[in-house]
Design a protein around this motif. Structure first.
Motif, short mmCIF file in Angstrom:
data_model
loop_
_atom_site.label_atom_id
_atom_site.label_comp_id
_atom_site.label_asym_id
_atom_site.label_seq_id
_atom_site.Cartn_x
_atom_site.Cartn_y
_atom_site.Cartn_z
N VAL A 60 0.84 -1.20 0.00
CA VAL A 60 0.00 0.00 0.00
C VAL A 60 0.88 1.25 0.00
N ALA A 61 0.32 2.34 -0.50
CA ALA A 61 1.05 3.61 -0.56
C ALA A 61 1.18 4.22 0.82
N LEU A 62 2.29 4.85 1.09
CA LEU A 62 2.49 5.51 2.38
C LEU A 62 3.40 6.71 2.22
N ASP A 63 2.94 7.84 2.73
CA ASP A 63 3.72 9.08 2.75
C ASP A 63 3.66 9.62 4.17
N ILE A 64 4.73 9.45 4.92
CA ILE A 64 4.76 9.89 6.31
C ILE A 64 5.07 11.39 6.35
N VAL A 65 4.23 12.13 7.08
CA VAL A 65 4.37 13.58 7.18
C VAL A 65 4.67 13.96 8.62
N GLU A 66 5.03 15.21 8.81
CA GLU A 66 5.35 15.71 10.15
C GLU A 66 4.13 15.65 11.06
N ALA A 67 4.40 15.61 12.35
CA ALA A 67 3.33 15.44 13.32
C ALA A 67 2.34 16.60 13.33
N ASP A 68 2.76 17.78 12.89
CA ASP A 68 1.87 18.93 12.88
C ASP A 68 1.32 19.23 11.49
N ALA A 69 1.53 18.32 10.54
CA ALA A 69 1.08 18.56 9.17
C ALA A 69 -0.36 18.09 9.00
N GLY A 70 -1.02 18.59 7.98
CA GLY A 70 -2.37 18.17 7.65
C GLY A 70 -2.34 16.93 6.76
N ILE A 71 -3.42 16.19 6.79
CA ILE A 71 -3.58 15.03 5.92
C ILE A 71 -4.44 15.48 4.74
N GLU A 72 -3.86 15.43 3.56
CA GLU A 72 -4.53 15.98 2.38
C GLU A 72 -5.05 14.91 1.42
N ARG A 73 -4.51 13.71 1.53
CA ARG A 73 -4.93 12.67 0.57
C ARG A 73 -4.67 11.29 1.17
N ALA A 74 -5.23 10.29 0.54
CA ALA A 74 -5.01 8.91 0.97
C ALA A 74 -3.54 8.55 0.86
N GLY A 75 -3.07 7.80 1.84
CA GLY A 75 -1.68 7.37 1.86
C GLY A 75 -0.81 8.16 2.81
N GLN A 76 -1.31 9.30 3.30
CA GLN A 76 -0.52 10.12 4.21
C GLN A 76 -0.81 9.75 5.66
N LEU A 77 0.20 9.88 6.50
CA LEU A 77 0.07 9.51 7.90
C LEU A 77 1.01 10.36 8.74
N ARG A 78 0.50 10.94 9.82
CA ARG A 78 1.33 11.68 10.77
C ARG A 78 1.98 10.70 11.74
N VAL A 79 3.29 10.83 11.91
CA VAL A 79 4.01 9.91 12.80
C VAL A 79 5.01 10.68 13.65
N ILE A 80 5.01 10.40 14.94
CA ILE A 80 6.10 10.82 15.82
C ILE A 80 7.00 9.61 15.99
N ASP A 81 8.25 9.75 15.52
CA ASP A 81 9.13 8.59 15.36
C ASP A 81 9.78 8.16 16.67
N PHE A 82 9.69 6.85 16.94
CA PHE A 82 10.40 6.23 18.05
C PHE A 82 11.22 5.09 17.46
N PRO A 83 12.48 5.37 17.09
CA PRO A 83 13.29 4.39 16.36
C PRO A 83 13.50 3.10 17.14
N VAL A 84 13.51 1.99 16.41
CA VAL A 84 13.72 0.68 17.01
C VAL A 84 15.14 0.21 16.72
N VAL A 85 15.56 -0.79 17.47
CA VAL A 85 16.89 -1.37 17.28
C VAL A 85 16.87 -2.37 16.14
N SER A 86 15.79 -3.16 16.07
CA SER A 86 15.70 -4.17 15.04
C SER A 86 14.31 -4.17 14.44
N GLN A 87 14.23 -4.40 13.13
CA GLN A 87 12.95 -4.42 12.43
C GLN A 87 12.80 -5.74 11.70
N ARG A 88 11.96 -6.62 12.28
CA ARG A 88 11.71 -7.93 11.67
C ARG A 88 10.32 -8.39 12.07
N PHE A 89 9.43 -8.48 11.11
CA PHE A 89 8.07 -8.90 11.41
C PHE A 89 8.04 -10.36 11.85
#
Length: 326
Positions: free
Chosen positions: A52-81
């Motif tokens: 699926v499409a994903l465009d991560i925007v800043e936490a104070d940004a507006g959502i203008e279209r499908a695929g956009q998501l506001r995220v406050i980043d908390f980085p992980v050490v490892s990424q494995r589903f």
């Protein structure tokens, strides 16, 4: 009123929480309400995995279209589903506490929490018993767990206890506190005037006049009499095997069960995808999905987002209909 502002906590990075957030991004009406607290890297990886499409925007940004998501980043050490890595525990807990901080500070009106892998946090040294308990501690308040779907709400006097410990745990003080919190929440969060609550007995046949147990006469009935004298509409104690009949449910606003598996099988059997977990007694609404991290299917694009989207809808509704107190 203005649109609700919801803090959404991703939860376990190795589970299905990230792909649920990626699905949320495809629904701009819901996404506009939400700010995700979690790993940007993990959510991007989930979006790629499920296509699926994903465009991560800043936490104070507006959502203008499908695929956009506001995220406050908390980085992980490892990424494995499919793997709950204890090295990610600090990021998981930091995201949860930050979301709570935002609600307590008034930056957000409610919180939606994704599933967390308890075993991973324990392996990392956290004394974590559940998100509900974290919220109660942070907000310094007593809380009640309620599972709800469209036409049924079930609140619990005790939650995750071995069955042999339940009778001793169901004290008059705990039952009274549970009923007061549930009744107040039905009035202030669900905007129900003069709600009616069905209260279950503890024993089969609600003790059958003492033949099958004395808790109904010695503990439950006196508490109900006390609260009825204050004006609460309480029905019971009723046997659990008949309390969920349509004729009783049609005239009641909630059921209070004495223990976890007494009331929840009925609710879950009628549609798990529509059920959500609500924490009553907090200064802001909290709603959670009613499922686990699902490590076995994470990142495969087969997880249903229905409970997650339902949790967002319910939290937004609770914010909008909440009646101010104090």
């Amino acid at each position: 009123m203005s649109s609700p502002r919801l803090a959404v906590v991703l939860g376990e990075p190795g589970g299905i929480g990230a792909e649920l957030c990626a699905y949320l991004a495809q629904d701009p009406e819901r996404a506009r309400l939400c700010t995700i607290f979690g790993s940007t890297e993990v959510i991007q990886a989930a979006a790629r995995a499920i296509g699926v499409a994903l465009d991560i925007v800043e936490a104070d940004a507006g959502i203008e279209r499908a695929g956009q998501l506001r995220v406050i980043d908390f980085p992980v050490v490892s990424q494995r589903f499919g793997v709950a890595d204890p090295r990610n525990a600090d990021a998981v807990m930091a995201a949860l506490h930050s979301g709570i901080d935002g609600c307590l500070a008034g930056a957000f009106d409610g919180i939606v929490t994704g599933p967390i892998q308890k075993s991973s946090l324990h392996a990392a040294g956290y004394n974590y018993t559940g998100t509900t308990e974290v919220l109660a501690s942070r907000c310094d308040t007593d809380v009640v767990m309620m599972l709800a779907r469209d036409d049924l709400r079930v609140a619990l006097v005790t939650t995750h206890l071995p069955l042999r410990n339940v009778p001793d745990a169901v004290t008059p003080a705990l039952l009274e506190r549970t009923l007061r919190i549930t009744h107040a929440a039905l009035e202030t969060q669900f905007a129900l005037a003069d709600p009616q609550i069905v209260v279950l007995g503890l024993n089969p046949h609600a003790g059958e006049d003492g033949v099958l147990g004395h808790e109904e006469h010695e503990v439950i009935a006196p508490v109900l009499a006390l609260l009825r004298a204050e004006g609460m509409r309480l029905v019971g104690p009723l046997p659990a095997d008949t309390a969920f009949l349509p004729s009783i449910r049609a005239t009641s606003d909630a059921v209070v069960a004495m223990y976890h598996d007494q009331g929840l099988p009925v609710l879950k059997s009628e549609g798990l995808d529509r059920a959500v977990n609500i924490t009553l007694g907090l200064p802001f609404p909290r709603v959670a999905v009613d499922h686990g991290t699902a490590l076995d299917i994470a990142g495969q694009g087969v997880a249903s987002p229905d409970s997650f989207l339902r949790a967002i809808d319910v939290c937004a509704s609770l914010v909008q209909q909440r009646i101010p107190t104090g």
